[in-house]
Design a protein around this motif. Structure first.
Motif, PDB file in Angstrom:
ATOM      1  N   ILE A 249     -67.105  13.842 -20.176  1.00  0.00           N
ATOM      2  CA  ILE A 249     -68.238  13.013 -20.593  1.00  0.00           C
ATOM      3  C   ILE A 249     -69.404  13.840 -21.146  1.00  0.00           C
ATOM      4  N   TYR A 254     -67.803  12.668 -26.827  1.00  0.00           N
ATOM      5  CA  TYR A 254     -67.159  11.848 -25.795  1.00  0.00           C
ATOM      6  C   TYR A 254     -67.115  10.373 -26.169  1.00  0.00           C
ATOM      7  N   SER A 258     -63.678   8.028 -26.100  1.00  0.00           N
ATOM      8  CA  SER A 258     -63.472   6.813 -25.312  1.00  0.00           C
ATOM      9  C   SER A 258     -63.279   5.607 -26.232  1.00  0.00           C
ATOM     10  N   ALA A 261     -59.644   5.741 -27.598  1.00  0.00           N
ATOM     11  CA  ALA A 261     -58.683   5.397 -26.541  1.00  0.00           C
ATOM     12  C   ALA A 261     -58.729   3.890 -26.294  1.00  0.00           C
ATOM     13  N   ASP A 262     -59.925   3.372 -26.202  1.00  0.00           N
ATOM     14  CA  ASP A 262     -60.103   1.953 -25.946  1.00  0.00           C
ATOM     15  C   ASP A 262     -59.474   1.114 -27.058  1.00  0.00           C
ATOM     16  N   ALA A 266     -54.985   3.223 -25.248  1.00  0.00           N
ATOM     17  CA  ALA A 266     -54.367   4.425 -24.685  1.00  0.00           C
ATOM     18  C   ALA A 266     -55.237   4.914 -23.526  1.00  0.00           C
ATOM     19  N   LEU A 268     -57.514   7.479 -21.496  1.00  0.00           N
ATOM     20  CA  LEU A 268     -58.399   8.591 -21.823  1.00  0.00           C
ATOM     21  C   LEU A 268     -58.303   9.589 -20.676  1.00  0.00           C
ATOM     22  N   GLU A 270     -58.468  13.704 -18.928  1.00  0.00           N
ATOM     23  CA  GLU A 270     -58.995  15.063 -18.970  1.00  0.00           C
ATOM     24  C   GLU A 270     -57.900  15.989 -18.438  1.00  0.00           C
TER      25      GLU A 270
ATOM     26  N   ARG B  95     -69.501   5.592 -17.928  1.00  0.00           N
ATOM     27  CA  ARG B  95     -69.061   6.273 -19.156  1.00  0.00           C
ATOM     28  C   ARG B  95     -67.665   6.846 -18.959  1.00  0.00           C
ATOM     29  N   LEU B  96     -67.444   7.387 -17.752  1.00  0.00           N
ATOM     30  CA  LEU B  96     -66.148   7.991 -17.439  1.00  0.00           C
ATOM     31  C   LEU B  96     -65.033   6.958 -17.514  1.00  0.00           C
ATOM     32  N   VAL B  97     -65.316   5.724 -17.095  1.00  0.00           N
ATOM     33  CA  VAL B  97     -64.273   4.695 -17.016  1.00  0.00           C
ATOM     34  C   VAL B  97     -64.482   3.639 -18.104  1.00  0.00           C
ATOM     35  N   ARG B  98     -65.168   4.009 -19.152  1.00  0.00           N
ATOM     36  CA  ARG B  98     -65.573   3.020 -20.143  1.00  0.00           C
ATOM     37  C   ARG B  98     -64.407   2.197 -20.675  1.00  0.00           C
ATOM     38  N   THR B  99     -63.258   2.827 -20.820  1.00  0.00           N
ATOM     39  CA  THR B  99     -62.118   2.091 -21.372  1.00  0.00           C
ATOM     40  C   THR B  99     -61.623   1.023 -20.397  1.00  0.00           C
TER      41      THR B  99
END
Lengths: 497, 313
Positions: A249, A254, A258, A261-262, A266, A268, A270, B95-99
């Motif tokens: 992040i 970043y 995201s 991926a969204d 798919a 996301l 690390e 933000r980390l789990v935004r998807t």
């Protein structure tokens, strides 16, 4: 007060390089909207009619609405080197950059030819090296290139594709004069701006799109997914599992990671989400490890595998190169593609295109002097004040001389550096970059632009999204379009036939 | 779902819940300070203790003055549990789990962060405090509303709910723990104004002072307040409600994944311990011991969930 003129939309990230090569020294640059003081070029005719009908306050109000919308959506990029990584917004200008269908057809043919050649070149360099045997490019250019990865020798990536995603930077100087400035064949960024810019325009001015037929860009995520899936390794049975690998992040891009991926549906991931399980790459899920077939990585080669490259990297996956070479994962783009897009190779691109396609290059290169060659060095030293000189392996505008903007002292200091290590530099003339108007308080004012179209490569063919990302230098007369240096972006329209 | 994503959701909602709870604690403390004539530093000290930040507070401040406590709990960036810090942490996790989030939930969390940042820019004046606390509570209601209104009822939602209720149970238990001595029947003088103020404060810190009057026909006594906070199934901040909701969502994960883990047995046992008790037996066991035991069990549950669903490597 100039900053209030632009809509501060936030953008995914600064695109990598700074186009200092382009210095406008002539006042008679090519404007893409207007010819002379009165005449409008045909692609802009309908837009200009609409624009002239607008009540002056409306556009300003629209800017404010959109600003609030974008802040809430949080399309930001991070700035490095700050204690608390600051998230910033990039200005977005409301006036679209418009390209006629006929212009685009020619441009996209040129880009396709070039990308095809780059893939053939990479396959050759990492296999039989015919181009070196034929003496068309010097061996040292490859052998001494840090982006060349010996680990890729004798290996063919799944589907035969090296550069799944390419961002070809293009500038224009006249009605029919397009030049390739750079081939970004590693992990080109900025595509989320292209998509968000269009979304913004659709939300703000729906009536424009019913009046003017613009080719859509919104298929990009779907095409990206399809293109990546088509490159899945042979070991994959069934629907390929795709993941986007991000450094995390705090990475400047970043948001884009995201977003993609969204949009692709798919995961996301690390580096610490991944490990090698039974000879495959697998991600840690709430139900245990699950195999991944295609990894769209937004992590540089150097950090991809601490067992093979930088041993201190925490961003990659230990052992992924072994899995890759065993044919059990697709890495997009393939490791080692950087050997095709550095500044020294750039000067050989016309030869490379001809060598692999048997055709003359459709798109022009900017004339490039390799300072390692004695005649070129002499010319460059004699004409330093008119040239842009770049380090062969540098990026982001570091270690660069912009002749017309340099002082006498800077010129003579640089001449010394250049003479000491000529092989480390290339030089290019300054170009008169085209302009497109932006909206300022008093109406429209021309500003310099470049263009990065996005190209997808799969075994089924090459797909180029009509348009791309237009970056614009917001300061009058400036040629620096980089987002970290006061550049903004525009929506880019390719008209339907 | 990635284990990291499950962990990000769990923590995102723990932090959002903590922001709201901290705002409530400050509100209750502020109210008692306003309504009592004598020195209120003991009250502020117990507010800081309940928030679990006594040590870092003492490192920075000499005594427990209203302005220092309010600043520390709401704005201080050095306090990892301040409203400012947890709102930021919640957004970082988002933000980390935004998807995994709908656009509405993401926008609400992002809005929340932008609003709180602006709201807490300058030290809060006492005259502004009620408005500031109001905004904090409204903001978390907006995030919760977006969650309920737009998210699929799948594992993503379950981890969000589990985080919320583990945090909430911990918060209610700590409120009781810090004030347990005022709830002991032996120490209380029924109807004394001192106890009434204390009980009222406790109820206010879980926004239940009005509900108590509506739902509970009993006189306000130490044991009726304790029973309400620990055992009342209707109160959304009681220990039994929080545990039941946590277990419910853990069980949805069993349905979805088809696998049962140690955390399920542990949560089931915890809920049983609450459901099979009445308040008298809890007082017989010792309120303090009971609550301490609950807090430890709740922490252990959090760790089991982390391990069973592979939040970290």
């Amino acid at each position: 007060m100039t900053f209030r003129r632009f809509l501060p939309v936030l953008i995914a990230e600064p695109v990598e390089s700074v186009n200092f090569s382009i210095m406008n020294t002539k006042p008679d640059h090519f404007d893409e909207m207007r010819v002379g003081d009165t005449e409008v070029r045909p692609p802009y005719a309908s837009y200009k009619t609409w624009f002239d009908d607008q009540e002056p306050g409306r556009l300003a109000r629209k800017s404010k609405e959109a600003e609030a919308f974008f802040r809430r959506t949080g399309i930001t990029f991070n700035v490095y080197g700050q204690v608390a990584a600051e998230e910033r917004l990039i200005p977005f200008d409301l006036v679209p950059r418009i390209i006629a269908s006929r212009e685009w057809t020619k441009l996209s043919k040129g880009i396709e030819q070039r990308v095809r050649a780059i893939n053939a070149f990479l396959h050759d360099i990492y296999n039989r090296q015919e181009i070196l045997r034929a003496g068309r490019i010097p061996i040292d250019l490859i052998a001494k290139n840090a982006a060349f990865l010996p680990q890729m020798m004798g290996f063919s990536p799944p589907g035969g594709v090296y550069t799944h995603i390419v961002g070809t930077d293009i500038v224009r100087t006249g009605e029919d004069d397009f030049f390739v400035l750079e081939d970004n064949a590693r992990t080109p960024s900025g595509v989320s701006y292209m998509l968000e810019n269009r979304e913004t325009m659709l939300q703000m001015f729906p009536e424009l799109f019913s009046r003017i037929k613009v080719q859509p860009v919104s298929d990009y995520p779907k095409n990206l997914r399809r293109s990546l899936a088509a490159c899945a390794p042979k070991s994959c049975n069934g629907k390929p599992v795709i993941a986007v690998l991000t450094p995390g992040i705090f990475n400047s891009a970043y948001y884009e990671h995201s977003f993609l991926a969204d949009q692709m549906g798919a995961e996301l991931v690390e580096g610490h989400d991944l490990r090698v399980v039974d000879g495959h790459i697998a991600m840690r899920t709430t139900q245990g490890y699950k195999q991944i077939d295609v990894l769209y990585r937004r992590v540089d080669d150097e950090y991809l595998d601490p067992l093979t490259f930088n041993p201190n990297s925490m961003l990659g996956v230990p052992g992924i190169m072994d899995v890759y070479r065993a044919g059990n994962i697709t890495i997009a783009n393939a490791p080692g593609t950087g050997v095709a897009d550095d500044k020294a190779i750039y000067s050989y691109m016309p030869d490379i295109v001809e060598f692999y396609t048997g055709e003359k290059a459709i798109l022009k290169n900017v004339e490039t002097f390799r300072c390692g060659e004695p005649d070129s060095l002499k010319y460059v030293l004699d004409n330093l004040a008119d040239l842009v000189v770049k380090e062969v392996h540098g990026s982001g505008g570091y270690g660069m001389l912009v002749g017309p903007a340099a002082s006498k002292k800077e010129l003579s200091d640089f001449a010394d550096k250049l003479s000491a290590r000529p092989g480390n530099y290339i030089a290019q003339p300054t170009l008169s970059l085209s302009t497109v108007p932006i909206m300022v308080k008093k109406g429209l004012a021309p500003r310099h632009v470049d263009l990065r179209p996005y190209v997808l490569v799969s075994p089924d063919g090459i797909n180029i999204t009509p348009g791309g990302l237009t970056r614009v230098a917001l300061t009058e007369g400036s040629l620096v379009v980089n987002s970290s240096q006061g550049g903004g972006t525009k929506d880019t329209w390719v008209l339907e036939d | 779902m990635l284990g990291k994503t499950a962990g990000g959701l769990y923590w995102m909602f723990r932090f959002l819940e903590r922001a709201e709870n901290t705002a409530r604690l400050v509100e209750a403390g502020f109210r008692i300070a306003l309504t009592r004539s004598q020195d209120s530093s003991t009250e502020w000290e117990s507010v800081v203790t309940t928030a679990g930040v006594c040590d870092p507070f003492r490192k920075k401040h000499e005594g427990f003055t209203a302005s220092d406590v309010i600043d520390f709990l709401l704005r201080d960036k050095d306090n990892a549990s301040s409203v400012y810090s947890v709102t930021k942490s919640a957004r970082d996790n988002a933000r980390l789990v935004r998807t995994a989030l709908t656009a509405e939930v993401w926008t609400a969390v992002n809005d929340n962060w932008m609003t709180i940042q602006e709201l807490l820019k300058k030290p809060i004046k006492e005259t502004d405090l009620p408005r500031v606390l109001d905004v904090i509570r409204q903001q978390s209601a907006l995030v919760r509303g977006a969650l309920h209104g737009t998210m699929l009822r799948n594992d993503i939602y379950d981890f969000a709910r589990i985080g919320t209720f583990i945090e909430r149970a911990d918060n209610t238990a700590r409120i009781i723990d810090v004030k347990y001595y005022t709830l002991l029947p032996s120490n209380s003088f029924v109807g004394s104004s001192l106890d009434n103020v204390q009980w009222e404060t406790i109820l206010r810190s879980v926004s239940a002072h009005r509900a108590f009057r509506w739902l509970d026909e009993e006189e306000m006594t130490a044991s009726s307040v304790a029973r309400f906070l620990i055992l009342d199934r209707r109160l959304p901040r009681s220990l039994v409600f929080s545990m039941a909701t946590t277990l419910e969502n853990l069980n949805y994960l069993v349905d979805e994944y088809g696998t049962r883990h140690a955390c399920h047995d542990h949560a089931e046992q915890m809920l049983k311990n609450l459901r099979e008790r009445d308040i008298t037996s809890i007082f017989d066991e010792g309120l303090h011991e009971f609550i301490t035991g609950f807090i430890n069990d709740n922490n252990a549950l959090g760790l089991l969930i982390e391990r069973d669903y592979k939040f970290y490597g």
